[in-house]
Design a protein around this motif. Structure first.
Motif, PDB file in Angstrom:
ATOM      1  N   ARG A 298       0.848  -1.200   0.000  1.00 45.55           N
ATOM      2  CA  ARG A 298       0.000   0.000   0.000  1.00 45.55           C
ATOM      3  C   ARG A 298       0.878   1.243   0.000  1.00 45.55           C
ATOM      4  O   ARG A 298       1.907   1.304   0.651  1.00 45.55           O
ATOM      5  CB  ARG A 298      -0.900   0.007   1.226  1.00 45.55           C
ATOM      6  CG  ARG A 298      -1.872   1.167   1.264  1.00 45.55           C
ATOM      7  CD  ARG A 298      -2.817   1.019   2.425  1.00 45.55           C
ATOM      8  NE  ARG A 298      -2.131   0.999   3.703  1.00 45.55           N
ATOM      9  CZ  ARG A 298      -2.038   2.036   4.523  1.00 45.55           C
ATOM     10  NH1 ARG A 298      -2.602   3.177   4.216  1.00 45.55           N
ATOM     11  NH2 ARG A 298      -1.413   1.925   5.666  1.00 45.55           N
TER      12      ARG A 298
ATOM     13  N   ASP B 118      -8.242  -2.651  -8.548  1.00 47.08           N
ATOM     14  CA  ASP B 118      -8.785  -1.861  -7.448  1.00 47.08           C
ATOM     15  C   ASP B 118     -10.280  -1.654  -7.659  1.00 47.08           C
ATOM     16  O   ASP B 118     -10.776  -1.641  -8.783  1.00 47.08           O
ATOM     17  CB  ASP B 118      -8.085  -0.496  -7.369  1.00 47.08           C
ATOM     18  CG  ASP B 118      -6.611  -0.643  -7.034  1.00 47.08           C
ATOM     19  OD1 ASP B 118      -6.220  -1.697  -6.508  1.00 47.08           O
ATOM     20  OD2 ASP B 118      -5.845   0.297  -7.310  1.00 47.08           O
ATOM     21  N   LYS B 119     -11.012  -1.502  -6.581  1.00 41.88           N
ATOM     22  CA  LYS B 119     -12.464  -1.270  -6.576  1.00 41.88           C
ATOM     23  C   LYS B 119     -13.254  -2.447  -7.136  1.00 41.88           C
ATOM     24  O   LYS B 119     -14.345  -2.292  -7.657  1.00 41.88           O
ATOM     25  CB  LYS B 119     -12.815   0.012  -7.329  1.00 41.88           C
ATOM     26  CG  LYS B 119     -12.201   1.239  -6.693  1.00 41.88           C
ATOM     27  CD  LYS B 119     -12.667   2.495  -7.371  1.00 41.88           C
ATOM     28  CE  LYS B 119     -12.008   3.687  -6.703  1.00 41.88           C
ATOM     29  NZ  LYS B 119     -12.424   4.936  -7.260  1.00 41.88           N
ATOM     30  N   THR B 120     -12.715  -3.637  -7.041  1.00 41.05           N
ATOM     31  CA  THR B 120     -13.433  -4.860  -7.396  1.00 41.05           C
ATOM     32  C   THR B 120     -12.973  -5.945  -6.427  1.00 41.05           C
ATOM     33  O   THR B 120     -12.241  -5.680  -5.499  1.00 41.05           O
ATOM     34  CB  THR B 120     -13.203  -5.247  -8.873  1.00 41.05           C
ATOM     35  OG1 THR B 120     -14.022  -6.356  -9.198  1.00 41.05           O
ATOM     36  CG2 THR B 120     -11.767  -5.591  -9.142  1.00 41.05           C
ATOM     37  N   ASN B 121     -13.413  -7.198  -6.644  1.00 39.49           N
ATOM     38  CA  ASN B 121     -12.992  -8.273  -5.749  1.00 39.49           C
ATOM     39  C   ASN B 121     -12.591  -9.506  -6.544  1.00 39.49           C
ATOM     40  O   ASN B 121     -12.609  -9.498  -7.774  1.00 39.49           O
ATOM     41  CB  ASN B 121     -14.080  -8.592  -4.718  1.00 39.49           C
ATOM     42  CG  ASN B 121     -15.353  -9.097  -5.357  1.00 39.49           C
ATOM     43  OD1 ASN B 121     -15.345  -9.628  -6.468  1.00 39.49           O
ATOM     44  ND2 ASN B 121     -16.461  -8.938  -4.667  1.00 39.49           N
TER      45      ASN B 121
ATOM     46  N   SER C  14      -2.287   4.599  -3.532  1.00 37.40           N
ATOM     47  CA  SER C  14      -2.980   3.386  -3.990  1.00 37.40           C
ATOM     48  C   SER C  14      -3.133   2.382  -2.849  1.00 37.40           C
ATOM     49  O   SER C  14      -2.283   2.297  -1.967  1.00 37.40           O
ATOM     50  CB  SER C  14      -2.236   2.743  -5.160  1.00 37.40           C
ATOM     51  OG  SER C  14      -0.971   2.294  -4.744  1.00 37.40           O
TER      52      SER C  14
END
Length: 144
Positions: free
Chosen positions: A38, A65-68, A42
């Motif tokens: 990290r 990012d912003k998903t799984n 980001s």
């Protein structure tokens, strides 16, 4: 050496060093956030990987990012022939689309047609398990 490895795409490195799952009895899929990845701008790199039962890494990719992990499951395993390989994953991957992907691909139209013709609506559960764990109630039904 550390800077070079950090600059390389984790999935690409795993593909270079990875192994073919064909002939492996089992394949485990799991995701982890890379510790120390990290930055101020980001979030931590979240990686989804597949390993054989012998502990050999098959492949790995970075989850956007912003998903799984759900969105990357099929993309992770698509390049490999998984015939005869038992795949395991955590509860997050209990998805109908994932089961269809693993069990019957569309490149086996005869088998897919036979499975769809089975009387699934008439199958009754023979056993129910109800448990409470991890702060939630779970019900499992086993069918013949």
């Amino acid at each position: 050496m550390r800077r070079i490895l950090n600059a390389v795409c984790p999935g690409g490195l795993a593909d270079l060093l990875g192994t073919d799952p064909a002939g492996a009895g089992t394949l485990a899929v799991d995701g982890k956030s890379a510790r120390g990845s990290r930055t101020v701008t980001s979030p931590a790199a979240h990686l989804l990987a597949a390993m054989t039962g012998a502990g050999q890494t098959v492949t790995q990719l970075r989850v956007p990012d912003k998903t799984n992990e759900i969105t990357c499951f099929a993309a992770l395993l698509e390049p490999f022939d998984l015939a005869g390989v038992t795949a395991t994953a955590d509860a997050l991957h209990i998805q109908r689309a994932h089961a269809r992907f693993l069990v019957v691909k569309a490149n086996q139209p005869g088998l897919l047609r036979q499975l769809r013709a089975l009387p699934w609506k008439h199958a009754t559960a023979r056993r129910y398990d109800r448990e409470t764990g991890h702060g939630r109630k779970e019900t499992r039904a086993t069918r013949p």
